[in-house]
Design a protein around this motif. Sequence first.
Motif, PDB file in Angstrom:
ATOM      1  N   SER A  19      -4.686  -4.030  -3.895  1.00  9.72           N
ATOM      2  CA  SER A  19      -3.918  -4.253  -2.659  1.00  9.72           C
ATOM      3  C   SER A  19      -4.794  -4.898  -1.589  1.00  9.72           C
ATOM      4  CB  SER A  19      -3.365  -2.914  -2.142  1.00  9.72           C
ATOM      5  OG  SER A  19      -2.512  -2.320  -3.078  1.00  9.72           O
ATOM      6  N   ARG A  32       0.829  -1.202   0.000  1.00 10.12           N
ATOM      7  CA  ARG A  32       0.000   0.000   0.000  1.00 10.12           C
ATOM      8  C   ARG A  32       0.869   1.259   0.000  1.00 10.12           C
ATOM      9  NH1 ARG A  32      -5.432  -0.979   1.432  1.00 10.12           N
ATOM     10  NH2 ARG A  32      -5.638   1.024   2.466  1.00 10.12           N
ATOM     11  N   ASP A  50       0.196  -7.167   3.425  1.00 13.54           N
ATOM     12  CA  ASP A  50       0.785  -6.584   2.212  1.00 13.54           C
ATOM     13  C   ASP A  50       2.285  -6.367   2.346  1.00 13.54           C
ATOM     14  OD1 ASP A  50       0.628  -4.517   4.067  1.00 13.54           O
ATOM     15  OD2 ASP A  50       0.262  -2.982   2.546  1.00 13.54           O
ATOM     16  N   THR A  83      -4.012  -8.489   0.071  1.00 15.37           N
ATOM     17  CA  THR A  83      -3.911  -8.582   1.525  1.00 15.37           C
ATOM     18  C   THR A  83      -4.813  -9.679   2.068  1.00 15.37           C
ATOM     19  OG1 THR A  83      -3.383  -6.229   1.698  1.00 15.37           O
ATOM     20  CG2 THR A  83      -4.175  -7.319   3.692  1.00 15.37           C
TER      21      THR A  83
END
Length: 602
Positions: A363, A316, A375, A367
């Motif tokens: 993302s 991220r 992440d 995750t």
Amino acid sequence: MHDFIQFWTTHSPIFSILIPAITAFILVLLGNPGSGSLAHDWRQPWRRGISYVSGILGLITSISYLMIASSGQVLVYNLSEWAAPFGIVLVLDRLSAFMLVLTYGLAVPVMWFASKEWDERGRYFHAMCHFLLMGLCGAFLTGDLFNLFVFFEILLMASYVLLLHGQGKARFQLGIHYVTINLFASALFLIGLGMIYGSVGSLNMADVARLMPLLEADQHRIAVAGALLLFTVFGIKAAMLPVGFWLPKTYAVATTPVAALFTIMTKVGIYAILRVNGTVFDDGISREILQQWLLPIGLVTSLYGAYGAIGTDRLRRFVGFMILSSIGTILVAISLFNTDAWAAGLYYLIHSTIIGAAFYILSGWITSQRGEFKDHFKIAPRMKQHNTVAVCYFIIALMMAGLPPFSGFLGKVFLLQATANSPYQIMIILIVLLVSLLSIIAFTRVGFVLFWRSSRPEDDIDTEEYQRYQALPNKAPLRNDKTIYLLLTALVGYMVFAAPIYDYTYKTAQQIQDNPLYESLLLKKDEEGQIISVQPYDPENLPETKYGGESADPNAHLIPALIAPETLHGEHISEYKQRQIQGQQQEEKLPEETQLKPMEAP
């Protein structure tokens, strides 16, 4: 039908602000229990339904605005029927319509995605989203610098709440930093506005652009200093260096839909730099200072974003650095101060916003598939949807790094073509190519860790690792994958229709540089053809109101040119004032009477 069309045309610009404003107030009045009760609250479907309908209605409205603006027409809406520069105006032109479509085009799919579980993690999610939309739309439409500040504060207050949506220690800590930075920026904004108003005597954008070249030397220096303060404020909002270090970490802690929605936030700062510093303060000194600083700032920001992406340790944050790099590319385009470069920057702006949002949503998908590794760039067991996620990542990497044939590549090609007459052409080309190379390296590194070096999942059913892996979801979070597909499809269409879109952005760049056009549309003239304004600023000029008493007003003859006939004959204009207006209209007026004269105190 004719009356409806006439009503729509007359009041069009205000609807994009009223729709999210009314929706937000309805959602607040609907109430909202604690986040733990939202999943079972009978009002939650109503909140989502109202939010959907409002978002779609806003999108339809913005598209209709784009159709109006594409013909070159500029709509001006006088709030309270008072004309500029004495009243606040909304201006719908090519640029504002362009940004409104982007805003709603991103907000609608993101709110649809968030309406599966995400909006249940905190209170008033949908209400804050619509307050954010209200601030964004107002900032894009306003023709007044102080009103720009007001709408900035509205969208920022909504963003404070959205950043903390879902709670958590990291969000709270970085939320404090985010609020502090923006409060400091707001203070600078007010100081800059005070300096401009004190020297120019107006905050209407068209009027300020007209008056700047006419100022005396001392007043001009103060106004330029105020403009540079505004540039600093807009730079903080746009996250340019050296005031943009906050973005990667701050956006990284936001929930997935909030981070995706926040990709439009930095574009408000870029829009303001283009609209205010690029066109309003377009006199020789202001432009020279901006050109000297903006080009190196843009190049350094672009390089720093790509370099930071290589060194980061979380996905991220990686996305945040790549967004930072794209911001630098757009600033480089603005710094060239020519129509081709601005058109290229606007084209690239749409691409960078949508691809950044798609990457944040990806993302969230990654995750959810990596369990305890989240992440972080650590070797983890292969994701259950390994192939699908890898393909999405690969496409996003190609688009974001600017490789052909996607819109990121086209945007950079347009930009490089626009450097033809720039003395810094070689340097710009080399750095843009270097940034693309660094971006490819960064994406390759991340893909290598997430996909190519992922380990084989544990197959021994007696181990704890096997149980943890089996507990991971077999599918993407609800609507996560579909939202990514939708955004990527939109970018493919953006690439296919690059020619007409670039033609629109080119005409937009031409239009916003035409200050005499806005001056003729926004500012009123008296019978002698002189613009009704205040120059230079005189603190003894008193505004005329209903409660001003029966004092002689030498400016009474200007009132009919500034307000609508219905207001002129309404209750707010006293009989005494009506007699003054009628009496002065019968007298012969000299051209210098178009400047406001001080009223005598009653």
